[in-house]
Design a protein around this motif. Structure first.
Motif, PDB file in Angstrom:
ATOM      1  N   VAL A  63       0.581  -0.871  -0.383  1.00  0.00           N
ATOM      2  CA  VAL A  63       0.116   0.190   0.205  1.00  0.00           C
ATOM      3  C   VAL A  63       0.890   1.031   0.051  1.00  0.00           C
ATOM      4  CG1 VAL A  63      -1.893   1.426   1.442  1.00  0.00           C
ATOM      5  CG2 VAL A  63      -2.107  -1.147   0.964  1.00  0.00           C
ATOM      6  N   SER A  64       0.377   2.409  -1.373  1.00  0.00           N
ATOM      7  CA  SER A  64       1.153   3.682  -0.993  1.00  0.00           C
ATOM      8  C   SER A  64       0.616   4.680  -0.025  1.00  0.00           C
ATOM      9  CB  SER A  64       1.565   3.699  -2.375  1.00  0.00           C
ATOM     10  OG  SER A  64       2.167   4.729  -3.278  1.00  0.00           O
ATOM     11  N   VAL A  65       1.121   4.460   0.924  1.00  0.00           N
ATOM     12  CA  VAL A  65       0.874   5.183   2.307  1.00  0.00           C
ATOM     13  C   VAL A  65       1.631   6.893   1.701  1.00  0.00           C
ATOM     14  CG1 VAL A  65       0.583   5.946   4.486  1.00  0.00           C
ATOM     15  CG2 VAL A  65       0.385   3.551   3.973  1.00  0.00           C
ATOM     16  N   ASP A  66       2.798   6.366   1.125  1.00  0.00           N
ATOM     17  CA  ASP A  66       3.597   8.005   1.526  1.00  0.00           C
ATOM     18  C   ASP A  66       3.839   7.149   0.075  1.00  0.00           C
ATOM     19  OD1 ASP A  66       3.518   9.005   3.949  1.00  0.00           O
ATOM     20  OD2 ASP A  66       4.559   7.458   4.424  1.00  0.00           O
ATOM     21  N   LYS A  67       4.113   8.019  -0.742  1.00  0.00           N
ATOM     22  CA  LYS A  67       4.261   8.482  -2.315  1.00  0.00           C
ATOM     23  C   LYS A  67       5.950   8.072  -2.213  1.00  0.00           C
ATOM     24  CE  LYS A  67      -0.023   8.882  -3.683  1.00  0.00           C
ATOM     25  NZ  LYS A  67       0.020   7.299  -2.767  1.00  0.00           N
ATOM     26  N   GLY A  68       6.367   7.681  -3.325  1.00  0.00           N
ATOM     27  CA  GLY A  68       7.922   7.684  -3.740  1.00  0.00           C
ATOM     28  C   GLY A  68       8.189   6.574  -4.052  1.00  0.00           C
ATOM     29  N   HIS A  69       7.791   5.220  -3.037  1.00  0.00           N
ATOM     30  CA  HIS A  69       7.897   4.248  -3.090  1.00  0.00           C
ATOM     31  C   HIS A  69       7.851   2.829  -4.066  1.00  0.00           C
ATOM     32  CE1 HIS A  69       9.138   5.905   1.239  1.00  0.00           C
ATOM     33  NE2 HIS A  69       8.015   6.261   1.231  1.00  0.00           N
ATOM     34  N   ASN A  70       8.397   2.060  -4.067  1.00  0.00           N
ATOM     35  CA  ASN A  70       7.988   1.176  -4.959  1.00  0.00           C
ATOM     36  C   ASN A  70       8.438  -0.436  -4.356  1.00  0.00           C
ATOM     37  OD1 ASN A  70      10.518   0.398  -4.884  1.00  0.00           O
ATOM     38  ND2 ASN A  70       9.844   0.128  -7.463  1.00  0.00           N
ATOM     39  N   THR A  71       8.267  -1.208  -4.648  1.00  0.00           N
ATOM     40  CA  THR A  71       8.287  -2.904  -4.154  1.00  0.00           C
ATOM     41  C   THR A  71       8.925  -3.616  -5.180  1.00  0.00           C
ATOM     42  OG1 THR A  71       8.134  -4.920  -3.769  1.00  0.00           O
ATOM     43  CG2 THR A  71       5.176  -3.866  -4.095  1.00  0.00           C
ATOM     44  N   GLN A  72      10.734  -4.135  -5.618  1.00  0.00           N
ATOM     45  CA  GLN A  72      11.326  -5.483  -6.347  1.00  0.00           C
ATOM     46  C   GLN A  72      11.138  -6.169  -5.242  1.00  0.00           C
ATOM     47  OE1 GLN A  72      13.829  -2.961  -8.831  1.00  0.00           O
ATOM     48  NE2 GLN A  72      14.464  -4.591  -9.714  1.00  0.00           N
ATOM     49  N   SER A  73      11.587  -7.193  -6.130  1.00  0.00           N
ATOM     50  CA  SER A  73      12.326  -8.810  -5.624  1.00  0.00           C
ATOM     51  C   SER A  73      13.392  -8.759  -5.805  1.00  0.00           C
ATOM     52  CB  SER A  73      11.376  -9.731  -6.374  1.00  0.00           C
ATOM     53  OG  SER A  73      12.015 -10.079  -7.802  1.00  0.00           O
ATOM     54  N   VAL A  74      14.438  -9.440  -4.823  1.00  0.00           N
ATOM     55  CA  VAL A  74      15.998  -8.456  -5.222  1.00  0.00           C
ATOM     56  C   VAL A  74      16.365 -10.116  -5.470  1.00  0.00           C
ATOM     57  CG1 VAL A  74      17.819  -9.498  -3.602  1.00  0.00           C
ATOM     58  CG2 VAL A  74      15.265  -7.443  -2.583  1.00  0.00           C
ATOM     59  N   GLY A 101       8.201 -20.469   1.215  1.00  0.00           N
ATOM     60  CA  GLY A 101       9.927 -19.470   0.800  1.00  0.00           C
ATOM     61  C   GLY A 101      10.278 -18.827   1.364  1.00  0.00           C
ATOM     62  N   PHE A 102      11.259 -18.213   1.094  1.00  0.00           N
ATOM     63  CA  PHE A 102      11.187 -16.753   1.511  1.00  0.00           C
ATOM     64  C   PHE A 102      11.932 -15.489   0.523  1.00  0.00           C
ATOM     65  CE2 PHE A 102      11.921 -19.327   4.806  1.00  0.00           C
ATOM     66  CZ  PHE A 102      12.256 -18.888   6.128  1.00  0.00           C
ATOM     67  N   TYR A 103      11.025 -14.395   0.550  1.00  0.00           N
ATOM     68  CA  TYR A 103      10.905 -13.411  -0.369  1.00  0.00           C
ATOM     69  C   TYR A 103      11.514 -13.011  -0.071  1.00  0.00           C
ATOM     70  CZ  TYR A 103       7.540 -16.537  -2.804  1.00  0.00           C
ATOM     71  OH  TYR A 103       6.993 -17.481  -3.519  1.00  0.00           O
ATOM     72  N   GLY A 104      12.725 -11.499  -0.708  1.00  0.00           N
ATOM     73  CA  GLY A 104      13.107 -10.403  -0.233  1.00  0.00           C
ATOM     74  C   GLY A 104      12.820 -10.039  -1.338  1.00  0.00           C
ATOM     75  N   TYR A 105      12.849  -8.525  -0.748  1.00  0.00           N
ATOM     76  CA  TYR A 105      12.431  -7.318  -1.710  1.00  0.00           C
ATOM     77  C   TYR A 105      12.753  -5.821  -1.616  1.00  0.00           C
ATOM     78  CZ  TYR A 105       8.447  -6.609   1.967  1.00  0.00           C
ATOM     79  OH  TYR A 105       7.872  -6.395   2.673  1.00  0.00           O
ATOM     80  N   LYS A 106      12.742  -4.857  -1.635  1.00  0.00           N
ATOM     81  CA  LYS A 106      13.497  -4.135  -2.161  1.00  0.00           C
ATOM     82  C   LYS A 106      12.367  -2.727  -2.363  1.00  0.00           C
ATOM     83  CE  LYS A 106      16.286  -4.114  -5.861  1.00  0.00           C
ATOM     84  NZ  LYS A 106      17.513  -3.906  -6.472  1.00  0.00           N
ATOM     85  N   CYS A 107      12.650  -1.559  -2.009  1.00  0.00           N
ATOM     86  CA  CYS A 107      12.287   0.106  -2.756  1.00  0.00           C
ATOM     87  C   CYS A 107      13.505  -0.124  -4.094  1.00  0.00           C
ATOM     88  CB  CYS A 107      11.911   1.021  -1.655  1.00  0.00           C
ATOM     89  SG  CYS A 107      11.559   2.791  -2.411  1.00  0.00           S
ATOM     90  N   THR A 108      13.530   0.202  -4.802  1.00  0.00           N
ATOM     91  CA  THR A 108      14.154   0.272  -5.474  1.00  0.00           C
ATOM     92  C   THR A 108      14.768   2.211  -5.019  1.00  0.00           C
ATOM     93  OG1 THR A 108      12.749  -0.286  -7.129  1.00  0.00           O
ATOM     94  CG2 THR A 108      14.670   0.565  -7.925  1.00  0.00           C
ATOM     95  N   PRO A 109      14.031   3.370  -5.703  1.00  0.00           N
ATOM     96  CA  PRO A 109      14.572   4.135  -4.723  1.00  0.00           C
ATOM     97  C   PRO A 109      16.176   4.257  -3.897  1.00  0.00           C
ATOM     98  CG  PRO A 109      12.165   4.466  -4.864  1.00  0.00           C
ATOM     99  CD  PRO A 109      12.750   2.758  -5.393  1.00  0.00           C
ATOM    100  N   HIS A 110      14.905   3.421  -2.743  1.00  0.00           N
ATOM    101  CA  HIS A 110      15.369   3.434  -1.317  1.00  0.00           C
ATOM    102  C   HIS A 110      16.423   2.143  -0.582  1.00  0.00           C
ATOM    103  CE1 HIS A 110      11.735   6.364  -1.057  1.00  0.00           C
ATOM    104  NE2 HIS A 110      13.281   6.976  -1.147  1.00  0.00           N
ATOM    105  N   THR A 111      17.068   1.934  -1.615  1.00  0.00           N
ATOM    106  CA  THR A 111      17.369   0.310  -1.426  1.00  0.00           C
ATOM    107  C   THR A 111      19.122   0.883  -0.415  1.00  0.00           C
ATOM    108  OG1 THR A 111      16.834  -0.824  -3.603  1.00  0.00           O
ATOM    109  CG2 THR A 111      18.735  -1.605  -2.642  1.00  0.00           C
ATOM    110  N   ALA A 112      19.126   2.130  -0.673  1.00  0.00           N
ATOM    111  CA  ALA A 112      20.723   1.955  -0.149  1.00  0.00           C
ATOM    112  C   ALA A 112      20.637   2.792   0.996  1.00  0.00           C
ATOM    113  CB  ALA A 112      21.339   3.151  -1.181  1.00  0.00           C
TER     114      ALA A 112
END
Ligand SMILES: [Cu+2]
Length: 161
Positions: A63-74, A101-112
């Motif tokens: 859920v995009s509660v705050d803008k500027g995020h996404n989700t991407q599997s790692v 199984g185990f699913y890792g994911y990240k927000c592309t712009p905020h990975t760092a």
């Protein structure tokens, strides 16, 4: 007076149960994409909850509660046979997970900044990619968060079949 139930009626009743069962079992679980944790203001750019346990066939809704995020599997952090995903920035996104199984994911712009999360789909074979997912190496801040995540997985006994 006796009530007679014939074989056909029994079969229909059985079929109705079989059809009804999946809709009872499957659910949609929300993970929020946030700029700040309302429960801990020091935590910024997060998925909440950080670790989510679901059942096979459940749908996870980011859920995009705050803008500027996404989700991407790692890469390297999905079970064999599971599909990768990458959502659009500032959009809600749903993914139905069927492979345990185990699913890792990240927000592309905020990975760092360490904006990552883990979904655990329980069921047969859920541990098959546990070591592989855990041994993926990450950069800087992201590795710190993954270390915390795996510690919590072990502390809560979430890596037990
Ligand atoms: Cu983000």
């Amino acid at each position: 007076m006796t009530i007679q139930i014939n074989r056909r009626q029994l079969m229909l009743a059985g079929a109705a149960l079989l059809v009804a069962r999946p809709s009872f079992a499957q659910s949609t679980i929300d993970i929020e994409m946030l700029n700040k944790d309302p429960d801990d203001k020091k935590r910024r750019m997060i998925f909440k909850p950080l670790i989510q346990v679901v059942q096979p066939g459940d749908t996870v809704r980011f859920v995009s509660v705050d803008k500027g995020h996404n989700t991407q599997s790692v890469d390297g952090m999905l079970p064999d046979g599971a599909e990768e995903w990458k959502s659009k920035i500032s959009k809600d996104f749903e993914v139905t997970l069927t492979v345990p199984g185990f699913y890792g994911y990240k927000c592309t712009p905020h990975t760092a900044m360490g904006m990552v999360g883990l979904i655990i789909v329980q069921g047969d074979g859920m541990l098959d990619n546990y070591e592989a997912a855990k041994s993926v190496k990450h950069k800087s801040r992201m590795q710190k968060v993954w270390d915390q995540i795996w510690d919590q997985v072990d502390a809560e006994g979430l890596a037990q079949a």
